[in-house]
Design an enzyme around this catalytic site. Sequence first.
Site, short mmCIF file in Angstrom:
data_model
loop_
_atom_site.label_atom_id
_atom_site.label_comp_id
_atom_site.label_asym_id
_atom_site.label_seq_id
_atom_site.Cartn_x
_atom_site.Cartn_y
_atom_site.Cartn_z
N GLY A 26 0.83 -1.19 0.00
CA GLY A 26 0.00 0.00 0.00
C GLY A 26 0.86 1.24 0.00
O GLY A 26 2.08 1.20 0.20
N GLY A 28 0.76 5.58 1.08
CA GLY A 28 0.08 6.71 1.70
C GLY A 28 0.79 8.00 1.38
O GLY A 28 1.69 8.06 0.53
N GLY A 29 0.36 9.07 2.06
CA GLY A 29 0.91 10.38 1.77
C GLY A 29 2.36 10.54 2.18
O GLY A 29 3.06 11.39 1.67
N MET A 30 2.84 9.74 3.13
CA MET A 30 4.20 9.86 3.63
C MET A 30 5.11 8.73 3.23
O MET A 30 6.32 8.90 3.13
CB MET A 30 4.19 9.93 5.16
CG MET A 30 3.99 11.31 5.74
SD MET A 30 4.21 11.26 7.53
CE MET A 30 5.88 10.68 7.64
N VAL A 33 4.42 1.00 1.77
CA VAL A 33 4.61 -0.19 2.59
C VAL A 33 4.76 -1.40 1.67
O VAL A 33 3.97 -1.59 0.74
CB VAL A 33 3.45 -0.40 3.57
CG1 VAL A 33 3.68 -1.63 4.43
CG2 VAL A 33 3.27 0.83 4.45
N LYS A 48 8.20 -0.23 5.83
CA LYS A 48 7.63 1.07 5.51
C LYS A 48 8.76 2.00 5.14
O LYS A 48 9.67 2.24 5.94
CB LYS A 48 6.85 1.62 6.70
CG LYS A 48 6.20 2.98 6.45
CD LYS A 48 5.60 3.56 7.72
CE LYS A 48 4.41 2.75 8.18
NZ LYS A 48 3.74 3.40 9.34
N ASP A 142 -3.24 10.15 16.88
CA ASP A 142 -3.91 10.05 15.58
C ASP A 142 -4.75 8.78 15.51
O ASP A 142 -4.69 8.05 14.54
CB ASP A 142 -2.90 10.09 14.44
CG ASP A 142 -3.58 10.31 13.09
OD1 ASP A 142 -3.03 9.84 12.07
OD2 ASP A 142 -4.66 10.92 13.06
#
Length: 853
Positions: A26, A28-30, A33, A48, A142
């Site tokens: 997957g 994400g914005g940062m 993975v 990650k 978060d």
Amino acid sequence: MPPDQSSNVPVGAVLAGKYRITREIGRGGMAAVYEAENIAIGKRIAVKVLAAELITSRIVRERFQREARATAAVRSPYICDVYDVGEFDGRPFLVMELLEGESLYDRMTRVRRLDIELTLRIITQTAKGLAKAHSSNIVHRDLKPENLFLIKNEDGELITKLLDFGLAKFYAPTGGTAEQARLTREGALFGTPAYMSPEQAKGRGEVDHRSDLWALGCIVYECLSGQTVWNVDQGVAMILAQVASAAVPLPSKLMPHLPPTFDEWFLKALARDPDDRFQTARDFAHTLAIALAPASESALLLDDDTASPSRVNLASPVSSSLNLPGPLTPVAPLLPGSTPGTVGAGLPSHTDHIPPELVGRSRTSRSVLALFGLAAVTAATLYGYRHLGIGTGPLGSAKASAPSASSPDGLTANAPLERAPFVAALGRAQRAIAGGNGDQALTELDSAVRSGGEGLAINLRSHLRAALENTGPCKLTALGRPRPFDVTDHASRPSIATTNAGVIVSWVDGHDDKTRRQAFTTLLDANLQRASAVRNVAPESMNARFPQLLPAGDRMVLLYWDGLAAEPGVFVRQLDAEGRITGPVRRVAPVGRGEYSPTLARAEDGTYWTVWEDDATDGAENLLARHLDAGLSPIGNTIRLTSLRPNRNGRPAAYKPSLAISHGHVHVVFTLRKGTSRRVYLLQLPLTSPELQSGVALRPGKAPLKDTFVGHVRALGREGSSSDDARVSCTKDACIAVWADDKDGIAAAYLEPQTGESLWRREIAPRGTKPSLATTPLVGAVAYYENSRLRLATVTRDGVSAASTLGKVSGIQPNPELVPSARANEWMMAWRDYESGHFEAVVARATCRNPGQ
């Protein structure tokens, strides 16, 4: 803007010389993975890797390192592990536990609303993970459904993993640098707006662990309602404005099937002043179970330890409706801003001689709630068993009738499933356990799994494996599952007793009549295999609760209460040594439709005393008692043991009594709640005391001016701590009390039987919960849960033995039952666990080394 795909790490790349990338999971914005393999040992892990375009941001790199530090600082089965850190082409990476399952976000995308059981299980496990983090002075900051990951362990049990500590804040003073303080301030608005606390939304620097509890409260609401707390369609600014000042929605307006107590719980969970919220993750989860108890217990009737809506410890929040998609896709945690792999759209949202002032009040509303809940749970259960293939027999086909046949190894075959091929293997496994051959028993249980007994054989196998971990002085010598194998109704907490006929087990379920919850018994043999028919011993009941078996010479007494009967009350009846009805049911006290904890003890003269909690008095909840003759007929009136003065800081309560009669005295341990404080006390008075005839004097029509008790009352729990779940029992020389404490875990006291003075007080298990206690004339024993294991330790004047592991337990379950066996140094235990989508009764026998050896 989507991340730059050119920053992909190619499949086959080796990071730090030891992690080979096998595929991308997957992005994400940062970070992205990847699934990878540790070349040296072949272990599959997740990696990650920070996005290439962000490596120049010092703040982002420090956040990345913070995640590694925060996760490594906490060890919990409910937090995703970080194993290693490193760099690849100047980009930092984390090596993490590879999880297979789905996020809570994905789950709610498919299902939208979750049932109470599943919600409680997920939230309880998350709270346990948070409690570990908070005890290490780490705030997640978060929490959101994307960061709660649902997996199944090897026994098929749901486990929730807490992900992504990238925003975590080390909030305790540690002598940190100015740079660390700056990072905290710059990160103060980091998080996901819909789950931010008011102090986060306003950018305050004093954000602490209570912000996590706010977010978790938002998640609870979303799980049950299918909607977020705040309107998220008008942008971040509007969300933050709502968080800061908008009225908190009242859950009952959207979810009228939930009890009013949930409204109260939710308003406290989302109190804007952090000091008005729950202060610990443990209290958050415990009181959530309390708040949902009227709906969940009326529907599922999960827990016979459930007390009133202000003091329940609800049973294990385990759900059969997890329904993880198969085959499972390996997934690892993504950072905030991640996009889940699959998102759906457009899914729908989901008596005689008793003074009138002592008679409990009726609560009709709970009966209505029960009807709503029962229908919902029945539908969910039918879906789980018909569509998931959970269980192998016809749903609800077992009846409490005489056995029609016997299997080759002596098991009663009173239902078709009990003649299935796996039954013989299961019987051989039980005989192997009794013979001390654990390896052979595991082999036979494996055979039972392959022969069609997947659910129950897998569960027994997991209990046996836990017992084989044991290095303590007590050894498992028998293991059993007393209910018919094709009964899939939720079982209550079981009760167990030994008589001259063998071992008797009692439980409550609804398999005879789906509209009722009735009590059943069965006789077990030396291997804990069922040796008799299953007998309905409370056919009059509508909702039998708290069944307790008390040996009484050549017979037994059954105690239970029923709040839904035509005449709700506490009931007793005599059974013979094999668990059959021999006398009429007697109502010894009326009750309302609340929650009660009756307890029964036999005196040396053959009479009985029973004690229970009562909520009939406005403003307080008190303990009542009644004397019964040898035939269980009441002697005299009901008396009041406590009279608590109402106050403005919440309804005071004396509750969860445990009773022993020994050394010419009545001994009662109970929990006293005043405001938010809970503390265990011992109440004692001689059997010859006139107070056992009169009780506490009342002021007709007026509230008491002060707290008043019969006899002598002594605090057992430490001042300043929160204690609960107390038990008392006596040997020929002393009395022993055990209780659960929020600071000490399980604590025990060895008491002088005449005065109640503590000869010693010790902490038994720092992480223990739900203690149970039993004694012989010479020695005591305490059973409790700790780290998903059932433990047993013996207690003498010299102290407490090392604990032995005798089984496993899933989730939050009611207290185990513990009684001495007919043989010296032998103990019988019964407890409830999770098995293939329902709660099941489990029984075991343990033999301990002589405490003097």
